[in-house]
Design a protein around this motif. Structure first.
Motif, short mmCIF file in Angstrom:
data_model
loop_
_atom_site.label_atom_id
_atom_site.label_comp_id
_atom_site.label_asym_id
_atom_site.label_seq_id
_atom_site.Cartn_x
_atom_site.Cartn_y
_atom_site.Cartn_z
N SER A 1 157.48 2.23 32.84
CA SER A 1 158.46 1.75 33.91
C SER A 1 158.48 2.73 35.15
CB SER A 1 159.72 1.71 33.38
OG SER A 1 160.23 2.79 32.89
N LEU A 2 157.56 3.92 34.93
CA LEU A 2 157.66 5.08 35.97
C LEU A 2 156.90 4.29 37.09
CD1 LEU A 2 156.83 8.09 33.98
CD2 LEU A 2 159.06 7.46 35.15
N THR B 1 154.58 5.62 39.71
CA THR B 1 153.50 5.82 40.12
C THR B 1 152.61 6.02 38.85
OG1 THR B 1 153.99 8.44 40.09
CG2 THR B 1 154.33 7.17 42.05
N LYS B 2 151.28 5.96 39.17
CA LYS B 2 150.23 6.14 38.00
C LYS B 2 150.25 7.90 37.60
CE LYS B 2 145.24 5.69 36.99
NZ LYS B 2 144.09 5.20 37.39
N ASP B 3 150.35 8.44 38.53
CA ASP B 3 150.30 9.91 38.36
C ASP B 3 151.40 10.46 37.43
OD1 ASP B 3 148.03 10.65 39.68
OD2 ASP B 3 148.83 10.97 41.51
N ALA B 4 152.65 9.81 37.70
CA ALA B 4 153.85 10.06 36.84
C ALA B 4 153.60 9.81 35.29
CB ALA B 4 155.15 9.61 37.58
N ARG B 5 152.98 8.41 35.25
CA ARG B 5 152.81 7.97 34.11
C ARG B 5 151.92 8.64 33.19
NH1 ARG B 5 153.07 2.85 36.89
NH2 ARG B 5 150.78 2.62 37.07
N LEU B 6 150.75 9.15 33.81
CA LEU B 6 149.90 9.85 33.10
C LEU B 6 150.27 11.40 32.81
CD1 LEU B 6 146.57 9.14 35.18
CD2 LEU B 6 146.94 8.38 32.89
N LYS B 7 150.98 11.80 33.59
CA LYS B 7 151.68 13.21 33.17
C LYS B 7 152.65 13.17 32.21
CE LYS B 7 154.18 17.14 35.60
NZ LYS B 7 154.68 17.62 36.59
#
Length: 332
Positions: free
Chosen positions: A247-248, A250-256
């Motif tokens: 549900s985050l 951005t993709k970067d936030a999800r990966l992090k």
């Protein structure tokens, strides 16, 4: 052709007086005899090399984790406290079996005192349950950190972490406590030869000549009660965690965010999959070779303690940074 009894087939491994005593009736043996890995006796020295290597890595890795967390105030948080508990549990688990196993492989020291055998049995199964509880506590920490990050420090305070740790230790200690007491009361009138490298619960109970249903059923209860509830809680926690991650925005936030959980997931899989496989083959895999049973029973107690500090050292950024800093200071 009539099959030779097991206790006679292994008689050539023991002095005559000892092998003769194993065929007589006794109700409370003073000693048990650990065979090591039946069928692979000639390869014991070669098998000891990877076993010893895994043990050395486990000792060095887990002590390094403890040292780094103790030394760095920035790592004094719930996740790292639970990681230290996991490191201590791994040290106890691997040390409970490896020195005894290596003495069999290297010095042919097969005799173990009856009380020492039951003590080893207790420590192995007690700390296996404790380790499972630590994974639940770590899953709870990850759930709060990701699903309710603003309240993480308020919910998982140091007193709460201490109470969780105490509950995990008490649960393991109390649940496994009846196991050696039940094993002590059975009469052992068949043989005192254990076809194993250590005093595994079922391997010992199988030697009793009485009806051991109480021990067997209690062992099944502990395994399914502990593993079933713990795996269920971990699965629910990570289902909620994954929902929060996806549900985050951005993709970067999800990966992090997923990266902070991936090490924990790897450690959980490294513990539960071999443990479950060993448990199922020990009780239901009657067509599986005995030496494979014993090897798997050793793997699930040796591989996770070796892998856990490696996985956390590589995947956890703060630990990796402190470890690199430590080595760079030594190099200067």
């Amino acid at each position: 052709m009539q099959e030779t009894p097991f206790c006679l087939r292994v008689g050539h491994l023991l002095p005559y007086s000892m092998s003769h005593s194993n065929t007589t009736d006794f109700t409370n043996p003073s000693t048990f005899i650990l065979l090591g890995i039946p069928g692979l006796e000639m390869a014991h020295v070669w098998i000891s090399i990877p076993f010893c290597t895994m043990y050395v890595i486990a000792i060095l890795g887990n002590f390094t984790i403890l040292f780094i967390v103790k030394r760095e105030p920035s790592l004094h948080g719930p996740m790292y406290y639970f990681l230290c508990m996991l490191a201590i549990s791994d040290l106890v688990l691997s040390t409970s079996i490896l020195p005894r196993t290596l003495s069999i492989f290297w010095f042919n020291s097969r005799v173990i005192d009856f009380s020492a055998c039951l003590t080893q049995m207790y420590f192995i199964h007690c700390f296996s349950v404790i380790e499972s509880g630590i994974f639940v506590a770590m899953a709870l920490d990850r759930y709060v950190a990701i699903c309710d990050p603003l309240r993480h420090s308020a919910i998982l305070t140091n007193p709460v972490v201490a109470k969780i740790g105490l509950a995990v230790v008490l649960r393991g200690s109390i649940l496994v406590l009846p196991t050696p007491f039940l094993a002590r009361q059975w009469p052992y009138c068949r043989t005192n030869i254990i076809p194993h490298t250590y005093c595994e619960h079922i391997a010992v109970v199988k030697l009793a000549c009485n009806n051991t249903r109480v021990s067997r059923y209690y062992g099944l209860f502990v395994v399914f009660f502990v593993t079933g509830l713990d795996v269920l809680f971990i699965a629910v926690s990570y289902t909620q965690i994954l929902r929060a991650i996806f549900s985050l925005p951005t993709k970067d936030a999800r990966l992090k965010t997923f990266g902070t959980c991936s090490s924990h997931l790897c450690v959980i899989l490294a513990f539960y999959i071999p443990a479950l496989f060993s448990f199922l083959t020990q009780r239901f895999g009657h067509n599986v070779a005995l030496h494979f049973h014993v090897l798997m029973a050793n793997m699930y107690l040796l591989v996770p303690p070796m892998l856990n500090p490696i996985i956390y050292g590589v995947r956890t950024r703060l630990i990796r940074a402190r470890l690199l800093l430590l080595f760079s200071h030594k190099g200067t």
